[in-house]
Design a protein around this motif. Structure first.
Motif, mmCIF file in Angstrom:
data_model
loop_
_atom_site.group_PDB
_atom_site.id
_atom_site.type_symbol
_atom_site.label_atom_id
_atom_site.label_comp_id
_atom_site.label_asym_id
_atom_site.label_seq_id
_atom_site.Cartn_x
_atom_site.Cartn_y
_atom_site.Cartn_z
ATOM 1 N N PHE A 55 -8.037 -5.900 11.505
ATOM 2 C CA PHE A 55 -6.629 -5.506 11.545
ATOM 3 C C PHE A 55 -5.909 -6.364 12.595
ATOM 4 N N GLN A 56 -4.624 -6.622 12.365
ATOM 5 C CA GLN A 56 -3.828 -7.433 13.290
ATOM 6 C C GLN A 56 -2.847 -6.548 14.048
ATOM 7 N N LEU A 57 -2.664 -6.874 15.330
ATOM 8 C CA LEU A 57 -1.724 -6.084 16.141
ATOM 9 C C LEU A 57 -0.286 -6.427 15.761
ATOM 10 N N SER A 58 0.518 -5.377 15.495
ATOM 11 C CA SER A 58 1.952 -5.572 15.236
ATOM 12 C C SER A 58 2.732 -5.451 16.539
ATOM 13 N N GLY B 49 0.817 -1.207 0.000
ATOM 14 C CA GLY B 49 0.000 0.000 0.000
ATOM 15 C C GLY B 49 0.848 1.253 0.000
ATOM 16 N N LEU B 50 0.186 2.402 0.159
ATOM 17 C CA LEU B 50 0.903 3.682 -0.034
ATOM 18 C C LEU B 50 1.805 4.058 1.126
ATOM 19 N N GLY B 51 1.584 3.469 2.292
ATOM 20 C CA GLY B 51 2.374 3.831 3.470
ATOM 21 C C GLY B 51 1.569 3.546 4.715
ATOM 22 N N HIS B 52 1.627 4.459 5.708
ATOM 23 C CA HIS B 52 0.785 4.268 6.889
ATOM 24 C C HIS B 52 0.277 5.600 7.418
ATOM 25 N N ILE B 53 -0.728 5.479 8.287
ATOM 26 C CA ILE B 53 -1.241 6.664 8.985
ATOM 27 C C ILE B 53 -1.245 6.382 10.483
ATOM 28 N N LEU B 54 -1.102 7.458 11.252
ATOM 29 C CA LEU B 54 -1.272 7.379 12.705
ATOM 30 C C LEU B 54 -2.395 8.325 13.086
ATOM 31 N N ASN B 55 -3.441 7.756 13.707
ATOM 32 C CA ASN B 55 -4.581 8.552 14.137
ATOM 33 C C ASN B 55 -4.566 8.737 15.644
ATOM 34 N N GLN B 56 -4.795 9.960 16.043
ATOM 35 C CA GLN B 56 -5.083 10.229 17.446
ATOM 36 C C GLN B 56 -6.582 10.029 17.608
ATOM 37 N N THR C 109 -0.865 -1.513 13.821
ATOM 38 C CA THR C 109 -1.650 -2.625 13.268
ATOM 39 C C THR C 109 -1.335 -2.844 11.785
ATOM 40 N N HIS C 110 -1.447 -4.109 11.356
ATOM 41 C CA HIS C 110 -1.139 -4.420 9.961
ATOM 42 C C HIS C 110 -2.268 -5.184 9.284
ATOM 43 N N VAL C 111 -2.286 -5.052 7.971
ATOM 44 C CA VAL C 111 -3.218 -5.827 7.134
ATOM 45 C C VAL C 111 -2.467 -6.526 6.005
ATOM 46 N N ASN C 112 -1.163 -6.311 5.922
ATOM 47 C CA ASN C 112 -0.298 -6.922 4.908
ATOM 48 C C ASN C 112 1.117 -6.904 5.492
ATOM 49 N N PRO C 113 2.138 -7.277 4.732
ATOM 50 C CA PRO C 113 3.481 -7.328 5.346
ATOM 51 C C PRO C 113 4.049 -5.976 5.817
#
Ligand SMILES: [Fe+2]
Length: 303
Positions: free
Chosen positions: A169-172, A145-152, A185-189
């Motif tokens: 979603f899976q906990l990393s 995917g394009l990258g990641h986001i961090l939400n407050q 959290t992850h949904v892919n590698p």
């Protein structure tokens, strides 16, 4: 298992499209995309790979994140996701007009517990023209995917239920800051596509989004450009404890932060979630602040 495959696109509101255009092309190295046929009049789109676009920015009164696009495989997956959301009591609606605007085959929309607009889709449009970065950089995307986001977020428990139990979603891993805990959290590698944290007294908001490039040099050149221009550096170059990303942070024209990184590690089979008490092995300091062994103390700003 989650139907969601990756973070596919992000939509922003902005008060100054020209500022976004300069920042996205000259600092990040994104390419200006062809404007989709049904796009709003005052909008600009950006590419980072073969996709017709990955970022959309619309002129608005208030800057901020407008929507987050999560990709699924096909119509069946989108239908299963609809059923899963509905069974959990969440209103999820197919939106054919939005699908046309986003240049996807079909789109399902709902809100997360903080009212963020989430879009799930399949069938993203691939450009027949090659991606050519104005800075000559290559982004790490594909299945990651394009990258990641961090939400407050406003309520950690509600977010955990929504993202883990409903969306799958899976906990990393987690990073704790005093009484705050960031969930990665992850949904892919990709180590994490979404991180979230509740910070007492702070309203829900996008903390940052991250894009990853394929060389340390690309990060260094971008950092040089930030240091010699108007873009605000918000965290110095550093290496994260959990995803090993070597990155720096800057203010983006929509008011949140952008992490620009290289060499993030990926989730491998047999992964088990770990916990940390610091975001960085080194660096990632707020410019001008004293050295802190735990890195920046605001999880919104860091991680
Ligand atoms: Fe990050």
């Amino acid at each position: 298992m989650s139907e969601i495959l990756s973070l596919g696109y992000l939509g922003f509101n902005a008060t100054d499209l020209e500022e976004w255009k300069c920042w996205a092309t000259e600092i990040l190295g994104l390419q200006i995309a062809e404007t989709p046929p049904d796009a709003p009049e005052e909008s600009i789109y950006f590419r980072m790979d073969e996709r017709a676009w990955r970022f959309s920015v619309e002129q608005a009164e208030v800057a901020g994140l407008a929507f987050t696009g999560w990709e699924v495989a096909d119509e069946g997956a989108l239908g299963r996701l609809h059923d899963r959301l509905t069974a959990a009591g969440i209103v999820a609606e197919f939106d054919a007009e939005a699908a046309r605007r986003r240049q996807v085959e079909a789109l399902l929309r709902c809100e997360d517990p903080d009212g963020n607009s989430l879009e799930f889709y399949y069938g993203a449009f691939i450009s027949r023209h090659p991606f050519i970065s104005p800075r000559g950089v290559r982004f790490i995307t594909g299945e990651l995917g394009l990258g990641h986001i961090l939400n407050q977020v406003g309520d950690e428990k509600a977010s955990r239920h929504f993202y883990f139990d409903v969306l799958g979603f899976q906990l990393s891993d987690t990073i704790s800051f005093g009484s705050n805990k960031v969930f990665f959290t992850h949904v892919n590698p990709r180590h994490h596509s979404l991180a979230f944290v509740e910070v007492a007294g702070k309203p829900p908001a996008l903390g940052h989004f991250m894009v990853e490039v394929d060389s340390l040099d690309a990060v260094g050149v971008a950092l040089d450009r930030v240091n010699s221009g108007p873009t605000e550096l918000t965290e110095t170059l550093g290496k994260h404890t959990n995803d090993h990303m070597i990155s720096f942070y800057m203010r983006n024209p929509s008011g949140s932060q952008t992490e620009y990184g290289w060499a993030g590690r990926t989730i491998e089979s047999g992964w088990s979630a770990s916990s940390y008490d610091a975001t960085a092995y080194w660096g990632h300091q707020v410019p001008g602040s004293e050295y802190s062994a735990t890195g920046p103390m605001s999880p919104r700003e860091g991680a």
